[in-house]
Design a protein around this motif. Structure first.
Motif, mmCIF file in Angstrom:
data_model
loop_
_atom_site.group_PDB
_atom_site.id
_atom_site.type_symbol
_atom_site.label_atom_id
_atom_site.label_comp_id
_atom_site.label_asym_id
_atom_site.label_seq_id
_atom_site.Cartn_x
_atom_site.Cartn_y
_atom_site.Cartn_z
ATOM 1 N N MET B 1 0.829 -1.195 0.000
ATOM 2 C CA MET B 1 0.000 0.000 0.000
ATOM 3 C C MET B 1 0.866 1.249 0.000
ATOM 4 O O MET B 1 2.016 1.235 0.414
ATOM 5 C CB MET B 1 -0.870 0.021 1.273
ATOM 6 C CG MET B 1 -2.050 -0.898 1.165
ATOM 7 S SD MET B 1 -2.947 -0.510 -0.350
ATOM 8 C CE MET B 1 -4.517 -1.126 0.049
ATOM 9 N N SER B 2 0.325 2.309 -0.486
ATOM 10 C CA SER B 2 1.108 3.528 -0.579
ATOM 11 C C SER B 2 1.324 4.115 0.816
ATOM 12 O O SER B 2 0.627 3.756 1.761
ATOM 13 C CB SER B 2 0.393 4.549 -1.453
ATOM 14 O OG SER B 2 -0.837 4.861 -0.846
ATOM 15 N N VAL B 3 2.248 5.001 0.871
ATOM 16 C CA VAL B 3 2.549 5.621 2.155
ATOM 17 C C VAL B 3 1.387 6.513 2.574
ATOM 18 O O VAL B 3 0.919 7.338 1.798
ATOM 19 C CB VAL B 3 3.840 6.462 2.038
ATOM 20 C CG1 VAL B 3 4.218 7.008 3.399
ATOM 21 C CG2 VAL B 3 4.947 5.626 1.434
ATOM 22 N N ARG B 4 0.883 6.346 3.785
ATOM 23 C CA ARG B 4 -0.255 7.166 4.215
ATOM 24 C C ARG B 4 0.237 8.502 4.708
ATOM 25 O O ARG B 4 1.342 8.622 5.255
ATOM 26 C CB ARG B 4 -1.024 6.462 5.345
ATOM 27 C CG ARG B 4 -1.434 5.070 5.009
ATOM 28 C CD ARG B 4 -2.211 5.051 3.685
ATOM 29 N NE ARG B 4 -3.467 5.773 3.749
ATOM 30 C CZ ARG B 4 -4.610 5.171 4.074
ATOM 31 N NH1 ARG B 4 -4.654 3.897 4.337
ATOM 32 N NH2 ARG B 4 -5.711 5.861 4.090
ATOM 33 N N GLY B 5 -0.569 9.482 4.527
ATOM 34 C CA GLY B 5 -0.213 10.823 4.968
ATOM 35 C C GLY B 5 -0.288 10.932 6.476
ATOM 36 O O GLY B 5 -0.642 9.967 7.168
ATOM 37 N N THR B 75 -0.873 7.344 -12.238
ATOM 38 C CA THR B 75 0.116 7.534 -11.187
ATOM 39 C C THR B 75 0.169 6.346 -10.221
ATOM 40 O O THR B 75 1.130 6.194 -9.491
ATOM 41 C CB THR B 75 -0.182 8.812 -10.378
ATOM 42 O OG1 THR B 75 -1.542 8.748 -9.956
ATOM 43 C CG2 THR B 75 0.042 10.043 -11.223
ATOM 44 N N GLN B 76 -0.866 5.546 -10.206
ATOM 45 C CA GLN B 76 -0.911 4.424 -9.269
ATOM 46 C C GLN B 76 -1.145 3.097 -10.002
ATOM 47 O O GLN B 76 -2.092 2.386 -9.669
ATOM 48 C CB GLN B 76 -2.050 4.634 -8.262
ATOM 49 C CG GLN B 76 -2.086 5.989 -7.601
ATOM 50 C CD GLN B 76 -1.379 5.993 -6.274
ATOM 51 O OE1 GLN B 76 -1.054 4.938 -5.746
ATOM 52 N NE2 GLN B 76 -1.118 7.153 -5.728
ATOM 53 N N PRO B 77 -0.300 2.785 -10.953
ATOM 54 C CA PRO B 77 -0.614 1.617 -11.802
ATOM 55 C C PRO B 77 -0.754 0.326 -10.994
ATOM 56 O O PRO B 77 -1.590 -0.522 -11.330
ATOM 57 C CB PRO B 77 0.559 1.563 -12.775
ATOM 58 C CG PRO B 77 1.618 2.407 -12.191
ATOM 59 C CD PRO B 77 0.972 3.387 -11.300
ATOM 60 N N GLU B 78 0.027 0.197 -9.927
ATOM 61 C CA GLU B 78 -0.019 -1.090 -9.209
ATOM 62 C C GLU B 78 -1.327 -1.260 -8.442
ATOM 63 O O GLU B 78 -1.740 -2.371 -8.134
ATOM 64 C CB GLU B 78 1.205 -1.255 -8.299
ATOM 65 C CG GLU B 78 1.287 -0.342 -7.106
ATOM 66 C CD GLU B 78 1.688 1.086 -7.476
ATOM 67 O OE1 GLU B 78 1.705 1.943 -6.593
ATOM 68 O OE2 GLU B 78 1.981 1.355 -8.667
ATOM 69 N N LEU B 79 -1.986 -0.138 -8.171
ATOM 70 C CA LEU B 79 -3.242 -0.223 -7.430
ATOM 71 C C LEU B 79 -4.444 -0.406 -8.349
ATOM 72 O O LEU B 79 -5.477 -0.946 -7.949
ATOM 73 C CB LEU B 79 -3.439 1.024 -6.582
ATOM 74 C CG LEU B 79 -2.527 1.116 -5.360
ATOM 75 C CD1 LEU B 79 -2.666 2.467 -4.702
ATOM 76 C CD2 LEU B 79 -2.843 -0.007 -4.378
ATOM 77 N N VAL B 80 -4.282 0.054 -9.589
ATOM 78 C CA VAL B 80 -5.399 -0.020 -10.518
ATOM 79 C C VAL B 80 -5.855 -1.454 -10.689
ATOM 80 O O VAL B 80 -7.043 -1.740 -10.850
ATOM 81 C CB VAL B 80 -4.998 0.579 -11.882
ATOM 82 C CG1 VAL B 80 -6.087 0.373 -12.898
ATOM 83 C CG2 VAL B 80 -4.695 2.039 -11.740
ATOM 84 N N ILE B 81 -4.897 -2.343 -10.604
ATOM 85 C CA ILE B 81 -5.203 -3.754 -10.825
ATOM 86 C C ILE B 81 -6.333 -4.225 -9.904
ATOM 87 O O ILE B 81 -7.111 -5.110 -10.248
ATOM 88 C CB ILE B 81 -3.908 -4.577 -10.633
ATOM 89 C CG1 ILE B 81 -4.019 -5.913 -11.348
ATOM 90 C CG2 ILE B 81 -3.559 -4.756 -9.186
ATOM 91 C CD1 ILE B 81 -3.752 -5.806 -12.796
ATOM 92 N N LEU B 82 -6.420 -3.553 -8.735
ATOM 93 C CA LEU B 82 -7.475 -3.922 -7.801
ATOM 94 C C LEU B 82 -8.861 -3.630 -8.363
ATOM 95 O O LEU B 82 -9.849 -4.234 -7.969
ATOM 96 C CB LEU B 82 -7.298 -3.161 -6.484
ATOM 97 C CG LEU B 82 -6.000 -3.430 -5.732
ATOM 98 C CD1 LEU B 82 -5.857 -2.463 -4.568
ATOM 99 C CD2 LEU B 82 -5.973 -4.871 -5.242
ATOM 100 N N ALA B 83 -8.897 -2.667 -9.280
ATOM 101 C CA ALA B 83 -10.197 -2.258 -9.804
ATOM 102 C C ALA B 83 -10.652 -3.159 -10.947
ATOM 103 O O ALA B 83 -11.833 -3.196 -11.288
ATOM 104 C CB ALA B 83 -10.131 -0.816 -10.284
#
Lengths: 423, 732
Positions: B1-5, B75-83
């Motif tokens: 997961m990406s770094v949370r703010g 910008t978030q290609p690795e997360l798109v896969i979830l969609a």
């Protein structure tokens, strides 16, 4: 084709931004702000910077902007922008910064629906309203219902659903004529023509087949000889529901109307225009300090009719201090901000005439720049009168169930900003 | 997961709300996220939170999530896969709107990972029973091609699209055509081979399908189909006629872009029509809809006017009796007014010139300086165009000069000079009036014009030496065009009145050769000096030789380019009157490319032209043997160019005339470029300067506007007037 679509406010802030294609970055919006919004020199509606072209339309302090990198169809892009504006007006009643901000979610939905990959898609307001609504919760429309909508959105008659039902079948026809006039100082008509619109509100059940007849000279000359009040139409343009090929063959207007309100046709006529109001201005400059006005308005139509909301804007020199004016009817007031005397006459019966006399006092100036005398502008409305003489002869409705329908016709001639008299 | 703010701030609040257990709160949070995105805040950190809300029955919420995905997928290609899963599932949804939405969105995500999952659902959607889904899928193929062309070809999507042209639903046909044309466009710019399967060739079979769909589909679809029809090459004149007849009804469409697209198709296929009366009929039917476009909003009007201008260059008879509709309204925007002026001059004839002149005079008293100047220029053009009206034009100009408004007077002086060029020795009576305004002039162009007039009529102006003396005294402070004109005028004066002007000519030659920094001025001074000192007789025949009369050119672009632009009516290119290569494509276009466009467009005519020029050059050489005449003319041709570039109001005319002779030069010597002036309405100012002195030095014939930087191919057309100049220039 359209690669990106933006709406900017007066200051150049982005209100809506949608990239349809990937040949741009979002930052292209900044380029527009710098080059167009904050550059007062720009006067062309299309700006090309490098290979990027910006098409912009200004409406109520908003910039509606389409961006492209190709040799796009310029006419199409502008028509699209105006269609978008019309859709917004129809959805929100107006288009300004506030309504855009309040409805941005809906606008995103709309601009995605009316444009895909830069190609405009179905933009019929009626159809759009059936599946993009202002009520926020549209809990998954039943699949069946959606099928109907999509069939309408793509069908051969994409402007109408098949299952419309009304208790009372009515059709309202409004003939609205906008008169364009420019008259020279000598009183000769330089240009007089009519832009006509025929608005129709159809509340008819089923899939009615309509036939519409006007006193079009070309039709009447062919069929019935001897009728003299036929009107010569220079050009007609129709809503997409009208069968253009039929019109091309025998000038008959036949169509299946959309449900509700739509603009059936536009036409243009330039011959035998009856000018409803005649303005006789006498404006004399007395020395360098005074200008005297003597303006007469004469009506030029049947005494049973009347012109309403008559507004004359009479320009005064830029260095006017005050204007003292007396009007026989209506109210006249000097508006310093616009350098005009605004003369409002709420109602003017046919055959009537009225006069305004006034005197403008000027300050003395050092420059000897002559007064350019912009034209007098007249706005008015006359009900049940057409400047072109156009009459609706018939509107026939055929439907399978052969119900009786009631038809209403109204005529309106008006001018707003287009009726200009030089003096 | 990406770094949370950090656990505070706006994004954190949004993230909390996006994960709320309440539906309404989540939806509201999505809306706020989109709002932040619109104003340019970075909300990409919320990607996983937004994604969680994708699985929903609420169509509106789905759309919002999709909108978010479109923006941040890259910008978030690795997360798109979830969609992906949800997308694929949605393409099977019973609701056609959901299916279409899914396929539409997947196409724009532009993430490599998604693409691989796109093909199967796309395959399915192209065959969907619902036309709404099919039409969306058709465009999706174009999106896929844009991203990964090989996938489209491998999966046979192109063949499928070709089949879909025969679809029963006109909207599907329209979108299919749009998709194929889009693919065609990107394929033809990328590769040069004709064998590329992506090239969209319109066969006779396709044609009939398109013609059927044309009458049924939506307005935008009609434009797409008409554009495709424009590319079709008719087999014989029967077919051309058929196409024209089927397209003509579209003139009556309410949408201006449909009308212009129809005009385009007709203009293209009319070339193949042999029956004269049909051509006449088509042209007659074209006029009313074009006039109607003038009641559209100003921007559409402008596009229409630019195109009408082009159409008039090809067929001047189209709007013969319609000049009055082009009269400017007081509140028209300037860009519309300027175009109307240009068209009014084009339509001017003996029968309507009075109406035109009184109208132009009216415009000359308006507020906007640019517009006033252009109106006065238009008066000059009218005078040059219509011999019978010249006197009336001069009277109007005199009225205007009497107003003593500075810019009006200056422009009128410039225009008067053109009238003298066309009708030499006819209106000498007004010279005193012009000269009395000498002090008013502060613009170089106006000054240069007045000086030219004084020089030309030096023998008839008693105090010519005094008048010119004023300019000689301030010689070094003046701009180069003024210097050049002063120099020439003084020499003319000397040749006409040698007794009284010995001193002044000495002085000006001295100053010009010693104190002037411009090589043009200096060189010209040297030429005069040597001429005068060696053979005054020769000098006389060189400098005082009669110049060719000027005329208003009928076209502003070359014949080849005109045909090309008429084939693109309604497009940006035709609005700019420039070939599209000049403003699209990857950065600046190579000069060779631009040249080749022009060359292809009318290869034959330019070849002919070159031959003519060479022949003319030889002739001139012969002349050289027994007289100094060619050199004579060589000098005035510099002048001639000055005159020319100042005459016409519109930018386009400027470039058209003044650059023509130079273009020829360029093509003969194989020089590389001919930059032209800016296309925007504000452009003309640039064009002027460039044209002024090219007679002496083959400098570029225009100044490229810094913002636009447009190049134009140079393919000149034959015109008697130009020919003469070409001949002379052939010598250089």
């Amino acid at each position: 084709m359209i690669s990106a679509f933006f709406i900017f406010n007066q200051k150049g802030e982005v209100l809506i931004s949608r990239l349809y294609r990937t040949d741009f970055k979002r930052s292209i919006a900044d380029v527009f702000r710098i080059q167009v919004v904050s550059n007062s020199e720009v006067r062309s509606p299309i700006i090309t910077l490098g290979s990027t072209s910006f098409f912009h339309v200004r409406v109520n302090n908003l910039y509606v902007v389409a961006v492209t990198k190709t040799n796009a169809n310029a006419a199409l892009v502008f028509e699209f922008c105006y269609r978008f504006i019309n859709i917004c007006k129809s959805y929100f009643g107006k288009i300004d910064e506030e309504s855009i901000k309040n409805n941005f979610v809906l606008i995103y939905e709309l601009i995605d629906e009316i444009n895909d990959f830069g190609y405009p898609q179905n933009s019929e307001i009626d159809t759009l309203k059936s599946y993009i609504t202002t009520e926020s919760v549209v809990s998954a429309i039943a699949a069946e219902e959606s099928s109907k909508i999509t069939a309408q959105a793509t069908g051969a008659t994409n402007w109408r659903r098949g299952d419309v039902k009304y208790k009372k079948n009515e059709a309202f026809v409004d003939v609205i004529e906008l008169v364009n006039l420019s008259m020279s100082a000598k009183g000769t008509v330089l240009r007089a023509d009519v832009d006509g619109h025929i608005q129709m509100r159809a509340y008819l059940s089923g899939t009615p087949e309509c036939k519409f007849g006007l006193n079009d000279k070309l039709v009447i000359d062919k069929s019935e000889k001897g009728i003299s009040d036929a009107v010569e139409l220079d050009d007609c343009q129709f809503h997409q529901c009208v069968r253009l090929t039929d019109f091309d063959v025998d000038r008959s207007i036949s169509f299946v109307p959309p449900d509700g309100e739509f603009e059936l046709m536009k036409y243009r006529s330039t011959s035998n225009i009856k000018l409803p109001l005649r303005i006789i201005p006498t404006v004399t400059e007395i020395g360098t300090t005074k200008v005297s006005y003597d303006i007469t308005v004469k009506t030029n139509f049947n005494a049973k009719l009347s012109a309403t909301n008559v507004v004359l804007r009479i320009p005064t020199p830029l260095n006017t201090v005050n204007v003292d004016c007396q009007a026989a009817s209506g109210k006249a007031k000097y508006v310093p901000a616009e350098n005009v005397v605004v003369w409002k006459i709420p109602r003017l019966q046919g055959g009537q005439e009225c006069t305004l006399s006034g005197m403008a006092e000027l300050t003395s100036t050092t420059t000897r720049q002559v007064w350019t005398r912009p034209p007098i502008d007249v706005d008015f409305q006359v009900l049940m009168f057409t400047a072109s003489g156009l009459i609706v002869r018939f509107l026939k409705v055929y439907e399978k169930s052969s119900y009786n329908s009631i038809k209403w016709v109204r005529y309106l001639t008006k001018a707003s900003g287009t009726y200009q008299i030089r003096f | 997961m990406s770094v949370r703010g950090p656990r505070k701030g706006e994004n954190y609040e949004l993230s909390v709300d996006l994960n709320s257990e309440y539906r309404d709160k989540r939806k509201d949070a999505i809306k706020r996220t989109i709002a932040s995105m619109t104003v340019g805040k970075d909300v990409s950190g919320l990607f996983p939170d937004v994604l969680k809300n994708m699985q929903t029955d609420d169509l509106e919420q789905k759309k919002l999530v999709y909108l978010y995905l479109m923006n941040y997928a890259k910008t978030q290609p690795e997360l798109v896969i979830l969609a992906v899963n949800t997308f694929v599932k949605d393409t099977d949804d019973p609701n056609p709107l959901v299916r279409a939405l899914a396929i539409r969105t997947m196409g724009i995500l532009r993430a490599e990972k998604i693409i691989d999952y796109l093909c199967d659902p796309l395959q399915k959607c192209l065959r969907d029973e619902n036309p709404y889904v099919r039409k969306t899928a058709a465009l999706c193929v174009a999106k896929l091609y844009d991203l990964k062309p090989e996938l489209v070809i491998e999966n046979g999507f192109l063949e499928q699209l070709h089949e879909m042209i025969g679809d029963s639903n006109p909207m599907v046909v329209a979108n299919t055509v749009a998709a194929l044309s889009d693919i065609h466009a990107s394929a033809t710019t990328a590769s040069t081979s004709d064998q590329d399967p992506a090239v969209f060739v319109i066969s006779a079979g396709t044609l009939s399908k398109l013609l059927v769909a044309l009458n049924e589909c939506s307005e935008w679809g009609r434009v797409a189909i008409l554009s495709a029809l424009a590319r079709y090459e008719a087999q014989d004149d029967k077919e051309s006629e058929h196409i024209c007849e089927r397209v003509v009804p579209q003139f009556q469409h309410a949408n201006g872009s449909v009308v212009l697209a129809a005009v385009k198709v007709i203009m293209i296929h009319m070339r193949g029509v042999r029956r004269e009366e049909l051509v006449k009929q088509l042209v007659r039917k074209m006029a009313p809809p074009l006039v109607t476009l003038l009641s559209s909003p100003p921007e559409v009007q402008w596009v229409a006017l630019r195109n009408v201008n082009l159409l008039l260059q090809k067929r001047p008879d189209i709007l013969q009796n319609e000049m009055r509709v082009f009269f400017c309204k007081y509140n028209d925007p300037l860009y519309v007014k300027v175009e109307k002026l240009d068209i009014m001059v084009r339509l001017a004839g003996e029968n309507n010139v009075d109406a035109l002149l009184s109208e132009l005079k009216e415009y000359a008293s308006e507020v906007d300086v640019d517009f006033v100047r252009k109106s006065i220029k238009a008066i000059g053009q009218t005078a040059v165009k219509i011999d019978g009206a010249a006197e009336r034009c001069v009277n109007v100009l005199l009225d205007l000069i009497a107003t003593r408004v500075s810019y009006v007077v200056q422009e009128a002086v410039v225009v008067m000079k053109d009238i003298f060029r066309k009708y030499p020795s006819t209106y000498e009576g007004i010279i005193p009036t012009l000269c009395s305004n000498l002090d008013e002039l502060d613009e170089p162009e106006a000054k240069a014009s007045l000086i030219w007039i004084i020089g030309e009529y030096a023998s008839k102006i008693d105090n010519a030496d005094e008048l010119l003396g004023i300019f000689v005294d301030t010689f070094t402070e003046e701009s180069y065009p003024v210097q050049l004109q002063t120099l020439t005028a003084v020499v003319k004066l000397f040749l006409k009145k040698p007794d009284s002007s010995q001193g002044i000519v000495q002085k000006v030659l001295n100053t010009a050769t010693k104190e002037c920094d411009s090589p043009d001025v200096r060189d010209r001074a040297y030429i005069y000096w040597r001429l005068l000192s060696t053979d005054p007789g020769a000098a006389k025949s060189v400098i005082l030789t009669p110049r060719p009369l000027i005329s208003v050119p009928r076209t502003t672009v070359s014949a080849g380019l005109l045909e090309q632009l008429l084939g693109e009516i309604g497009s940006l290119a035709s609005a700019y009157h420039k070939p599209s290569e000049t403003f699209v494509g990857r950065g600046r276009v190579g000069v060779d490319k631009v040249k080749s466009v022009g060359a292809e467009a009318d290869e034959r005519s330019s070849a002919q032209k070159a031959l003519q020029t060479v022949a003319a050059g030889q002739q001139s050489e012969n002349l050289l043997d027994f007289d100094d005449a060619p050199a004579t003319d060589g000098q005035p041709s510099g002048l001639a160019a000055t005159q020319f570039s100042q005459t016409p109001a519109a930018a386009s005319i400027l470039s058209g005339t003044s650059s023509n002779p130079l273009d020829d030069l360029v093509s003969i010597f194989g020089a590389q470029s001919t930059p032209q002036q800016a296309p925007s309405a504000a452009g003309p100012a640039f064009g002027n300067l460039g044209g002024l002195d090219f007679g002496m030095s083959p400098s570029p014939a225009g100044v490229t506007s810094p913002s636009v930087g447009v190049m134009s191919p140079a393919a000149p057309q034959a015109q008697n007037q130009q020919n003469q100049q070409d001949d002379l220039l052939g010598l250089f």
